[in-house]
Design a protein around this motif. Structure first.
Motif, mmCIF file in Angstrom:
data_model
loop_
_atom_site.group_PDB
_atom_site.id
_atom_site.type_symbol
_atom_site.label_atom_id
_atom_site.label_comp_id
_atom_site.label_asym_id
_atom_site.label_seq_id
_atom_site.Cartn_x
_atom_site.Cartn_y
_atom_site.Cartn_z
ATOM 1 N N PRO A 8 0.815 -1.294 -0.016
ATOM 2 C CA PRO A 8 0.002 -0.036 0.096
ATOM 3 C C PRO A 8 0.899 1.182 -0.053
ATOM 4 C CG PRO A 8 -0.600 -1.402 1.846
ATOM 5 C CD PRO A 8 0.603 -2.074 1.276
ATOM 6 N N GLU A 9 0.342 2.328 -0.648
ATOM 7 C CA GLU A 9 0.850 3.590 -0.791
ATOM 8 C C GLU A 9 0.823 4.542 0.608
ATOM 9 O OE1 GLU A 9 0.820 5.849 -4.101
ATOM 10 O OE2 GLU A 9 0.286 4.188 -5.472
ATOM 11 N N ILE A 10 2.032 5.044 0.682
ATOM 12 C CA ILE A 10 1.752 6.065 2.156
ATOM 13 C C ILE A 10 1.667 7.359 1.644
ATOM 14 C CG2 ILE A 10 3.393 7.308 3.798
ATOM 15 C CD1 ILE A 10 5.176 4.821 3.874
ATOM 16 N N PRO A 11 0.344 7.998 1.849
ATOM 17 C CA PRO A 11 0.012 9.193 1.386
ATOM 18 C C PRO A 11 1.007 10.466 1.982
ATOM 19 C CG PRO A 11 -1.127 8.676 3.324
ATOM 20 C CD PRO A 11 -0.412 7.256 2.850
ATOM 21 N N THR A 12 1.325 11.466 0.844
ATOM 22 C CA THR A 12 2.461 12.305 1.126
ATOM 23 C C THR A 12 1.737 13.554 0.651
ATOM 24 O OG1 THR A 12 3.407 12.099 -0.861
ATOM 25 C CG2 THR A 12 4.540 10.984 1.209
ATOM 26 N N GLY A 13 2.371 14.655 1.198
ATOM 27 C CA GLY A 13 1.777 15.858 0.592
ATOM 28 C C GLY A 13 1.804 16.897 1.888
ATOM 29 N N THR A 14 1.271 18.163 1.627
ATOM 30 C CA THR A 14 0.865 19.080 2.431
ATOM 31 C C THR A 14 -0.530 19.583 2.245
ATOM 32 O OG1 THR A 14 3.096 19.806 2.296
ATOM 33 C CG2 THR A 14 1.655 21.677 3.366
ATOM 34 N N ILE A 15 -1.070 19.770 3.320
ATOM 35 C CA ILE A 15 -2.592 20.359 3.342
ATOM 36 C C ILE A 15 -2.385 21.743 3.961
ATOM 37 C CG2 ILE A 15 -4.868 20.251 4.282
ATOM 38 C CD1 ILE A 15 -4.633 17.175 4.421
ATOM 39 N N VAL A 16 -2.688 22.564 3.233
ATOM 40 C CA VAL A 16 -2.697 24.363 3.514
ATOM 41 C C VAL A 16 -4.155 24.551 4.175
ATOM 42 C CG1 VAL A 16 -2.448 26.565 3.216
ATOM 43 C CG2 VAL A 16 -1.090 24.584 1.850
ATOM 44 N N VAL A 17 -4.187 24.846 5.535
ATOM 45 C CA VAL A 17 -5.417 25.309 6.210
ATOM 46 C C VAL A 17 -5.897 26.533 5.940
ATOM 47 C CG1 VAL A 17 -6.720 25.225 8.487
ATOM 48 C CG2 VAL A 17 -4.904 23.480 7.866
ATOM 49 N N LYS A 18 -6.983 26.975 5.746
ATOM 50 C CA LYS A 18 -7.509 28.093 5.444
ATOM 51 C C LYS A 18 -7.659 28.991 6.800
ATOM 52 C CE LYS A 18 -11.376 27.755 3.300
ATOM 53 N NZ LYS A 18 -12.496 27.792 2.453
#
Length: 184
Positions: A8-18
């Motif tokens: 299974p893939e590991i989710p990556t990234g950035t979530i910018v909170v408004k």
């Protein structure tokens, strides 16, 4: 032996909170003056009627003018206050819903991250079952990134998704309920 089973893939990234919504401006000084202007005009009418018609009839008609103008000012103030409260409530509902969707995304990513970690480095108690199943035995070859890596124990892991907090100016008049929820 067939190829390696895809992990299974590991989710990556950035979530910018408004940023949380700003509080709507309180009633301006001009709005109070505009509602007081008719009141002053009707006070002039009350005085004029009382002078033109002396006696109980003049005072009764003048009192009715006074009560109607007072009622107008009170209803106008109540209407402005309820509109502001409605706008604050609407903004809160939208922003808290937005934060709930971000929270659901982060929890789903944490579940995916946990599943991927358990796939790559299974708990020692499950190794017997994996060896018995034989589907994943000897799947790591020298060219694999995880070759000779093993799980030694349990530890908390940082999230693979990064949350970037909102950029809120220090002088902003933000809704305190939304700001506290964003901080959490």
């Amino acid at each position: 032996m067939t190829g390696r089973v895809v992990a299974p893939e590991i989710p990556t990234g950035t979530i910018v909170v408004k940023a949380p919504p700003d509080l709507p401006a309180a009633g301006q000084a001009g709005s109070g003056l505009t509602s007081m202007l008719p009141m002053l005009g009707s006070l002039g009418s009350v005085v004029m009627i009382s002078v033109m018609r002396p006696g109980p009839t003049g005072f009764l008609i003048g009192g009715m003018f006074l009560m109607s103008s007072l009622g107008f000012v009170l209803v106008n103030g109540w209407r402005q206050r309820s509109q502001r409260t409605g706008e604050v409530t609407r903004n809160r509902r939208e922003y808290l819903g937005y934060l709930a969707s971000i929270r659901a995304d982060v929890r789903a990513a944490a579940t995916q991250q946990r599943q991927a970690a358990n796939w790559r480095f299974p708990h020692p108690s499950t190794l017997v079952f994996l060896a018995e199943d034989r589907a994943r035995v000897w799947e790591r070859i020298a060219a694999d990134e995880e070759f000779l890596q093993v799980r030694v124990g349990l530890a908390d892991q940082p999230s693979s998704l990064a949350l970037q907090p909102p950029d809120v100016p220090s002088f902003a008049q933000t809704d305190p309920v939304c700001a506290a929820a964003a901080h959490r």
